[in-house]
Design a protein around this motif. Structure first.
Motif, PDB file in Angstrom:
ATOM      1  N   ALA A 199     -10.088 110.502  33.140  1.00  9.56           N
ATOM      2  CA  ALA A 199     -10.111 109.705  31.906  1.00  9.56           C
ATOM      3  C   ALA A 199     -11.431 108.955  31.764  1.00  9.56           C
ATOM      4  CB  ALA A 199      -8.929 108.729  31.896  1.00  9.56           C
ATOM      5  N   ILE A 200     -11.900 108.367  32.837  1.00 12.41           N
ATOM      6  CA  ILE A 200     -13.170 107.641  32.800  1.00 12.41           C
ATOM      7  C   ILE A 200     -14.314 108.597  32.463  1.00 12.41           C
ATOM      8  CG2 ILE A 200     -14.869 106.407  34.204  1.00 12.41           C
ATOM      9  CD1 ILE A 200     -12.578 104.672  33.335  1.00 12.41           C
ATOM     10  N   GLY A 201     -14.300 109.787  33.034  1.00 13.65           N
ATOM     11  CA  GLY A 201     -15.359 110.756  32.761  1.00 13.65           C
ATOM     12  C   GLY A 201     -15.366 111.218  31.313  1.00 13.65           C
ATOM     13  N   PHE A 202     -14.156 111.481  30.761  1.00  8.57           N
ATOM     14  CA  PHE A 202     -14.075 111.925  29.365  1.00  8.57           C
ATOM     15  C   PHE A 202     -14.577 110.847  28.414  1.00  8.57           C
ATOM     16  CE2 PHE A 202     -12.592 114.399  25.917  1.00  8.57           C
ATOM     17  CZ  PHE A 202     -12.061 113.504  24.995  1.00  8.57           C
ATOM     18  N   CYS A 203     -14.145 109.610  28.630  1.00  8.73           N
ATOM     19  CA  CYS A 203     -14.601 108.498  27.790  1.00  8.73           C
ATOM     20  C   CYS A 203     -16.115 108.332  27.878  1.00  8.73           C
ATOM     21  CB  CYS A 203     -13.890 107.209  28.189  1.00  8.73           C
ATOM     22  SG  CYS A 203     -12.109 107.219  27.842  1.00  8.73           S
ATOM     23  N   THR A 204     -16.658 108.509  29.060  1.00  4.79           N
ATOM     24  CA  THR A 204     -18.104 108.361  29.228  1.00  4.79           C
ATOM     25  C   THR A 204     -18.862 109.425  28.446  1.00  4.79           C
ATOM     26  OG1 THR A 204     -17.733 107.432  31.441  1.00  4.79           O
ATOM     27  CG2 THR A 204     -19.962 108.229  30.925  1.00  4.79           C
ATOM     28  N   VAL A 205     -18.356 110.672  28.499  1.00  2.00           N
ATOM     29  CA  VAL A 205     -19.017 111.768  27.781  1.00  2.00           C
ATOM     30  C   VAL A 205     -18.978 111.535  26.282  1.00  2.00           C
ATOM     31  CG1 VAL A 205     -18.884 114.237  27.239  1.00  2.00           C
ATOM     32  CG2 VAL A 205     -18.610 113.450  29.607  1.00  2.00           C
ATOM     33  N   VAL A 206     -17.786 111.149  25.756  1.00  2.00           N
ATOM     34  CA  VAL A 206     -17.659 110.896  24.322  1.00  2.00           C
ATOM     35  C   VAL A 206     -18.574 109.762  23.881  1.00  2.00           C
ATOM     36  CG1 VAL A 206     -16.072 110.118  22.516  1.00  2.00           C
ATOM     37  CG2 VAL A 206     -15.318 111.804  24.199  1.00  2.00           C
ATOM     38  N   SER A 261       0.020 111.531  48.231  1.00  5.21           N
ATOM     39  CA  SER A 261      -0.098 112.487  47.120  1.00  5.21           C
ATOM     40  C   SER A 261      -0.030 111.786  45.775  1.00  5.21           C
ATOM     41  CB  SER A 261       1.026 113.532  47.227  1.00  5.21           C
ATOM     42  OG  SER A 261       0.923 114.225  48.448  1.00  5.21           O
ATOM     43  N   PHE A 262       0.864 110.844  45.600  1.00  4.09           N
ATOM     44  CA  PHE A 262       0.979 110.114  44.332  1.00  4.09           C
ATOM     45  C   PHE A 262      -0.288 109.307  44.037  1.00  4.09           C
ATOM     46  CE2 PHE A 262       3.155 108.272  40.872  1.00  4.09           C
ATOM     47  CZ  PHE A 262       2.791 106.930  40.815  1.00  4.09           C
ATOM     48  N   CYS A 263      -0.812 108.629  45.075  1.00  2.00           N
ATOM     49  CA  CYS A 263      -2.045 107.845  44.894  1.00  2.00           C
ATOM     50  C   CYS A 263      -3.216 108.757  44.522  1.00  2.00           C
ATOM     51  CB  CYS A 263      -2.370 107.072  46.171  1.00  2.00           C
ATOM     52  SG  CYS A 263      -1.161 105.752  46.508  1.00  2.00           S
ATOM     53  N   ASP A 264      -3.284 109.908  45.232  1.00  2.00           N
ATOM     54  CA  ASP A 264      -4.368 110.845  44.914  1.00  2.00           C
ATOM     55  C   ASP A 264      -4.263 111.340  43.484  1.00  2.00           C
ATOM     56  OD1 ASP A 264      -4.382 112.394  48.231  1.00  2.00           O
ATOM     57  OD2 ASP A 264      -5.278 110.525  47.465  1.00  2.00           O
ATOM     58  N   LEU A 265      -3.017 111.634  43.030  1.00  2.00           N
ATOM     59  CA  LEU A 265      -2.829 112.115  41.661  1.00  2.00           C
ATOM     60  C   LEU A 265      -3.274 111.063  40.635  1.00  2.00           C
ATOM     61  CD1 LEU A 265      -1.793 114.215  39.691  1.00  2.00           C
ATOM     62  CD2 LEU A 265       0.498 113.220  39.928  1.00  2.00           C
ATOM     63  N   MET A 266      -2.864 109.824  40.820  1.00  2.00           N
ATOM     64  CA  MET A 266      -3.232 108.751  39.911  1.00  2.00           C
ATOM     65  C   MET A 266      -4.744 108.534  39.908  1.00  2.00           C
ATOM     66  SD  MET A 266      -0.581 107.883  38.361  1.00  2.00           S
ATOM     67  CE  MET A 266      -1.229 106.435  37.571  1.00  2.00           C
ATOM     68  N   GLN A 267      -5.363 108.625  41.074  1.00  2.00           N
ATOM     69  CA  GLN A 267      -6.810 108.443  41.161  1.00  2.00           C
ATOM     70  C   GLN A 267      -7.543 109.561  40.411  1.00  2.00           C
ATOM     71  OE1 GLN A 267      -8.268 108.172  45.141  1.00  2.00           O
ATOM     72  NE2 GLN A 267     -10.349 107.656  44.547  1.00  2.00           N
ATOM     73  N   CYS A 268      -7.013 110.786  40.525  1.00  2.00           N
ATOM     74  CA  CYS A 268      -7.640 111.911  39.828  1.00  2.00           C
ATOM     75  C   CYS A 268      -7.532 111.743  38.313  1.00  2.00           C
ATOM     76  CB  CYS A 268      -6.981 113.219  40.264  1.00  2.00           C
ATOM     77  SG  CYS A 268      -7.341 113.700  41.962  1.00  2.00           S
ATOM     78  N   VAL A 269      -6.318 111.337  37.864  1.00  2.00           N
ATOM     79  CA  VAL A 269      -6.122 111.127  36.419  1.00  2.00           C
ATOM     80  C   VAL A 269      -7.058 110.042  35.906  1.00  2.00           C
ATOM     81  CG1 VAL A 269      -4.495 110.353  34.654  1.00  2.00           C
ATOM     82  CG2 VAL A 269      -3.760 111.966  36.430  1.00  2.00           C
ATOM     83  N   PHE A 270      -7.156 108.942  36.616  1.00  2.00           N
ATOM     84  CA  PHE A 270      -8.014 107.836  36.205  1.00  2.00           C
ATOM     85  C   PHE A 270      -9.491 108.273  36.180  1.00  2.00           C
ATOM     86  CE2 PHE A 270      -8.908 103.509  35.413  1.00  2.00           C
ATOM     87  CZ  PHE A 270     -10.069 103.193  36.104  1.00  2.00           C
ATOM     88  N   THR A 271      -9.887 109.060  37.186  1.00  2.00           N
ATOM     89  CA  THR A 271     -11.274 109.523  37.244  1.00  2.00           C
ATOM     90  C   THR A 271     -11.595 110.448  36.070  1.00  2.00           C
ATOM     91  OG1 THR A 271     -11.204 109.390  39.661  1.00  2.00           O
ATOM     92  CG2 THR A 271     -12.982 110.706  38.675  1.00  2.00           C
TER      93      THR A 271
END
Length: 381
Positions: free
Chosen positions: A79-86, A67-77
């Motif tokens: 963040a990467i998506g938001f930066c890409t859009v901006v 669960s912790f790994c999944d949460l961190m992976q979701c947060v990282f994903t």
């Protein structure tokens, strides 16, 4: 002798019974009875329970880790998506702005600015704009005019000879500076050949800019002075061709809504100007003292204005003077000043026919020197 029938038990090694004993024909009750009587026997159900507890603990640890790994992976994903859009939006706006600038023609100086269409005004930029809170720096006007041609340099150097303070022509926001800029633009004057025309035009333009040109009723020739001969200026009624060029003889700007002061530069025409008529306007300030230096002045008409101060010293020593009308102003002082400052051998204006200074604030008496002047002289005080 009695026989010892007791059997000596030998210590047995500790044994562990397992559940497979059931498969050997040992009943569950026997196992339980054995477990209750033998402390060295570990019951099978206890072993199974421990194993089950261990598996559950391991499963919990694994589930928490996953669960912790999944949460961190979701947060990282995310963040990467938001930066890409901006980044895509920012680069897209920059490229579109660059392409528009490259395709638009260069702005033409003096052309009207097009207002944005309603559709354009509703466009909201995806990138926030940061408004500056600093005070805008005011535009500083360069007080030194740019002299870009030999004729403009000659105009500047020539006018300095006629000015007590030559810096007045370098201040572009003054009447003198504006008149000078018009002269710099008039390349056709050829100052080396028609120097007096340069001085003459400068005097007339300075008068124009000193008396609120926007209030004039008629100003033809002054606004387009770059292309117009000064003899075509409004109010210039008589010009004369001489060896120096075309000279202004009569200037009549009466009843034309002039508002301001009479500049001293008008006295640059003291060799040629014979008629100065600026009556029925809103002129303020004092009459320039250099008016008394006109060599050929015949008529000075400044009546019905707001002029103040004293009369020009030595005015009566203008030998050609025929008519003076300074009535309906706010002039003050005595009349004797018009006979002061002259040389004892300098002739008076013996041909003077009319001297009207009524409706002012003069004090004192009428000078007796008027008695030596023309018997036809009419004096109004």
């Amino acid at each position: 002798m009695a026989t010892n029938n007791s059997i000596e038990l030998q210590p047995q090694p500790k044994t562990v019974k397992f559940a497979d004993d059931l498969s050997r024909g040992i009943s569950e009750e026997a196992i339980c009875s054995v477990e209750s009587s033998d402390e060295n026997v570990i019951p099978l159900w206890r072993i199974e329970e421990k194993e089950k507890e261990g598996e559950e603990a391991l499963t919990k640890v694994k589930s928490v880790g996953i669960s912790f790994c999944d949460l961190m992976q979701c947060v990282f994903t995310v963040a990467i998506g938001f930066c890409t859009v901006v980044l895509i939006v920012y680069l897209g706006g920059g490229l579109s702005g660059t392409s528009n600038k490259a395709s638009d023609p260069p702005p033409v100086e003096g052309s009207p600015t097009e207002s944005p269409t309603p559709s354009q005004s509703r466009i909201i930029s995806a990138v926030p704009t940061i408004m500056s809170t600093t005070t805008p720096i005011p535009t500083i006007i360069n007080p030194i005019p740019k002299l870009t041609s030999p004729s403009s340099i000659a105009v500047y150097n020539m006018l300095r000879e006629y000015m007590d303070d030559e810096l007045r022509v370098t201040h572009l926001w003054t009447a003198q500076g504006k008149a000078f800029q018009d002269l710099v633009s008039a390349e056709e004057l050829a100052p080396t050949q028609q120097s007096y025309r340069v001085v003459q035009r400068y005097a007339l333009l300075t008068l124009y800019y000193s008396t609120s040109p926007e209030s004039w009723d008629y100003n033809s020739g002054y606004d387009d002075s770059v292309f117009t001969n000064e003899c075509l200026f409004f109010g210039v009624e008589i010009c004369r061709r001489t060896t120096r060029g075309v000279e202004v003889i009569k200037l009549d700007l009466s009843d034309n809504s002039l508002k301001g002061t009479i500049p001293e530069e008008l006295c640059l025409l003291n060799d040629s100007l014979e008629h100065i008529i600026l009556s029925s306007n809103n002129l303020e300030g004092s009459i320039p003292s250099c008016i008394a230096d006109f060599k050929n002045l015949k008529k000075l008409d400044l009546h019905n204005n707001l002029l103040n101060g004293t009369l020009p010293e030595g005015l009566m020593f203008s030998p050609s003077l025929l008519e003076v009308d300074l009535s309906n102003n706010e002039l003050e002082g005595g009349l004797d000043i018009i006979f002061e400052g002259g040389d004892s051998e300098q002739p008076l204006a013996l041909g003077l026919m009319s001297f009207n200074v009524g409706s002012n604030k003069f004090t004192g008496t009428i000078p007796t020197k008027f008695d030596s002047m023309s018997k036809f002289l009419k004096i109004v005080v």
